[in-house]
Motif scaffolding. Structure first.
Motif, short mmCIF file in Angstrom:
data_model
loop_
_atom_site.label_atom_id
_atom_site.label_comp_id
_atom_site.label_asym_id
_atom_site.label_seq_id
_atom_site.Cartn_x
_atom_site.Cartn_y
_atom_site.Cartn_z
N ASP A 72 -3.36 6.04 -7.02
CA ASP A 72 -4.90 5.99 -6.49
C ASP A 72 -5.58 5.42 -6.92
O ASP A 72 -6.30 4.72 -6.59
CB ASP A 72 -5.40 7.86 -5.92
CG ASP A 72 -4.08 8.15 -4.98
OD1 ASP A 72 -3.51 7.30 -4.52
OD2 ASP A 72 -4.14 9.36 -4.46
N LYS A 73 -6.12 5.65 -7.94
CA LYS A 73 -7.17 5.34 -8.69
C LYS A 73 -7.13 3.72 -9.29
O LYS A 73 -7.04 2.75 -9.40
CB LYS A 73 -7.25 5.82 -10.33
CG LYS A 73 -8.20 5.30 -10.90
CD LYS A 73 -9.10 5.63 -11.85
CE LYS A 73 -9.83 4.87 -12.90
NZ LYS A 73 -10.47 6.16 -14.32
N GLU A 74 -5.68 3.39 -9.09
CA GLU A 74 -4.48 1.43 -10.11
C GLU A 74 -4.93 0.80 -8.64
O GLU A 74 -5.23 -0.18 -8.89
CB GLU A 74 -3.77 2.29 -10.84
CG GLU A 74 -4.15 2.58 -12.02
CD GLU A 74 -2.67 2.94 -12.38
OE1 GLU A 74 -2.52 3.32 -13.64
OE2 GLU A 74 -1.43 3.18 -11.46
N LYS A 75 -4.44 2.02 -7.43
CA LYS A 75 -4.36 0.67 -6.05
C LYS A 75 -6.14 0.70 -5.64
O LYS A 75 -5.88 -0.62 -5.58
CB LYS A 75 -4.26 2.10 -4.89
CG LYS A 75 -2.35 2.33 -4.84
CD LYS A 75 -1.76 2.55 -3.60
CE LYS A 75 -2.01 4.05 -3.57
NZ LYS A 75 -1.43 4.94 -2.15
N LYS A 76 -6.77 1.29 -5.69
CA LYS A 76 -7.99 0.59 -5.74
C LYS A 76 -8.61 -0.26 -6.40
O LYS A 76 -8.97 -1.14 -6.29
CB LYS A 76 -9.44 2.17 -6.13
CG LYS A 76 -9.28 3.24 -4.83
CD LYS A 76 -9.85 4.04 -5.40
CE LYS A 76 -9.90 5.58 -4.71
NZ LYS A 76 -10.75 6.05 -5.04
N ALA A 108 -6.08 -3.21 -5.33
CA ALA A 108 -6.95 -3.78 -3.58
C ALA A 108 -8.59 -4.63 -4.31
O ALA A 108 -8.76 -5.86 -3.29
CB ALA A 108 -7.21 -2.59 -2.83
N ALA A 109 -9.29 -4.29 -4.77
CA ALA A 109 -10.48 -4.56 -4.81
C ALA A 109 -10.27 -6.05 -5.83
O ALA A 109 -10.76 -7.05 -5.22
CB ALA A 109 -11.66 -3.99 -5.84
N GLU A 117 -9.30 -8.22 -2.68
CA GLU A 117 -10.49 -8.50 -1.96
C GLU A 117 -11.85 -10.07 -2.29
O GLU A 117 -11.53 -10.70 -1.46
CB GLU A 117 -10.78 -7.88 -1.21
CG GLU A 117 -10.33 -5.89 -0.46
CD GLU A 117 -10.88 -4.17 -0.70
OE1 GLU A 117 -12.13 -4.80 -1.30
OE2 GLU A 117 -10.25 -3.85 -0.53
N LYS A 169 0.41 -1.08 -0.55
CA LYS A 169 0.25 0.35 -0.13
C LYS A 169 0.83 1.36 0.20
O LYS A 169 0.64 2.43 0.02
CB LYS A 169 -0.73 -0.29 1.32
CG LYS A 169 -1.82 -0.82 1.35
CD LYS A 169 -2.85 -1.13 2.44
CE LYS A 169 -4.14 -2.47 2.44
NZ LYS A 169 -4.90 -1.92 3.22
#
Length: 301
Positions: free
Chosen positions: A137-141, A144-145, A148, A60
């Motif tokens: 930040d957009k790619e991290k989301k 992360a999804a 998950e 992260k």
């Protein structure tokens, strides 16, 4: 002198999970570690490991300087790093480095799927750690999804469809990683242009020195301090050519220069460029120009 300790070899994921003080995996061929929930066993920190399975790390936060080619660049943000089976890795001794997810999956888990046949096409498994994928930040989301979703599937009871779903999710993760790496090559174009320029300078000097042999991708990548696969993927993104094609293009340009400005015979030109056999030079030159070296030279008379 302190003796160098051999790396710890892990042939199965369950043993690694036990040594890291992590929960036993629900499937012997795949495991997901969530460092927000579990903490690494301090006893394993700083140790060299040789694992016989794939590893995908999602951090992260990366803080500090990241190496690109010969230079260092400040970076703060999340990222992905990839490891293929039988590569050496050193576990971090810093608690702050242990955040995010780590996915382990054995080659046998994907062997009977198309991904098992195609996974070598994901070149980033051969990149160095310093060539990690740094995410917006957009790619991290997005990433992360995906982790998950994998975690949620692993938490379900294993059934006849579990492996199909998990393999599909891994493939989706790798495809998004391909997309984001391509973005990274483009957004860091200035940095990568510097690497290409340094590569061309090295090749110019290498051809002028008349050293034995033709420069190899491994040799050039070592000089540039990048991995061979990263160099090829970067060049393909920027120029459409692989590293080998780029070297051959520069070699042909040098051959044209010698043919048009000297009276060396074709064999002498071939040897000067590093070819062991003139026939190999003739074949490569004709493939690139549709002309033989002799025909090309006559065009200047």
């Amino acid at each position: 002198m302190k003796p160098i300790s051999p790396p710890s070899v892990y042939k199965n994921i369950s043993q690694l999970m036990r040594d890291m003080n992590m929960p036993e995996p629900v499937h012997p061929l795949i495991a997901l570690v969530n460092y927000d929930i579990n903490r690494l066993n301090p006893a394993i920190s700083g140790r060299k490991l040789l694992i016989n399975f794939y590893k995908v790390s999602f951090k992260k936060d990366f803080r500090g300087q990241i190496k690109y080619g010969q230079g260092y660049y400040d970076f703060e943000g999340g990222g992905l790093a990839f490891l293929a089976p039988n590569q050496l890795v050193t576990t971090s001794g810093e608690e702050s480095c242990n955040d995010g997810y780590v996915l382990y999956f054995h080659p046998d888990f994907i062997r009977n799927y198309q991904l098992g046949k195609n996974i070598h096409q994901y070149g980033f498994f051969s990149y160095a750690v310093s060539e990690a994928l740094f995410l917006s930040d957009k790619e991290k989301k997005v990433i992360a999804a995906l982790f998950e979703n994998i975690a949620a599937e692993l938490e379900n009871n294993i059934d006849a469809f579990s492996q199909d779903v998990l393999v599909s999710q891994i493939e989706l993760l790798l495809n998004y990683s391909n997309r984001f790496y391509n973005r990274q090559f483009l957004t860091r174009k200035a940095i990568n242009d510097d690497i290409v320029n340094e590569m061309d300078t090295y090749l110019t000097g290498r051809f002028a020195d008349q050293q034995d042999g033709i420069p190899t991708v491994l040799e050039v990548a070592k000089h540039l301090n990048v991995s061979p696969r990263y160099l090829t993927d970067m060049l393909k993104s920027l120029t459409g050519q692989s590293a080998q094609q780029h070297i051959h293009d520069r070699l042909i340009e040098r051959a044209k220069e010698i043919l048009s400005t000297t009276r060396l015979n074709i064999s002498e030109v071939a040897y000067q460029l590093g070819f062991e056999h003139p026939q190999s030079f003739n074949k490569l030159f004709k493939r690139h120009t549709n002309l033989s070296p002799n025909v090309f030279r006559k065009s200047f008379n």
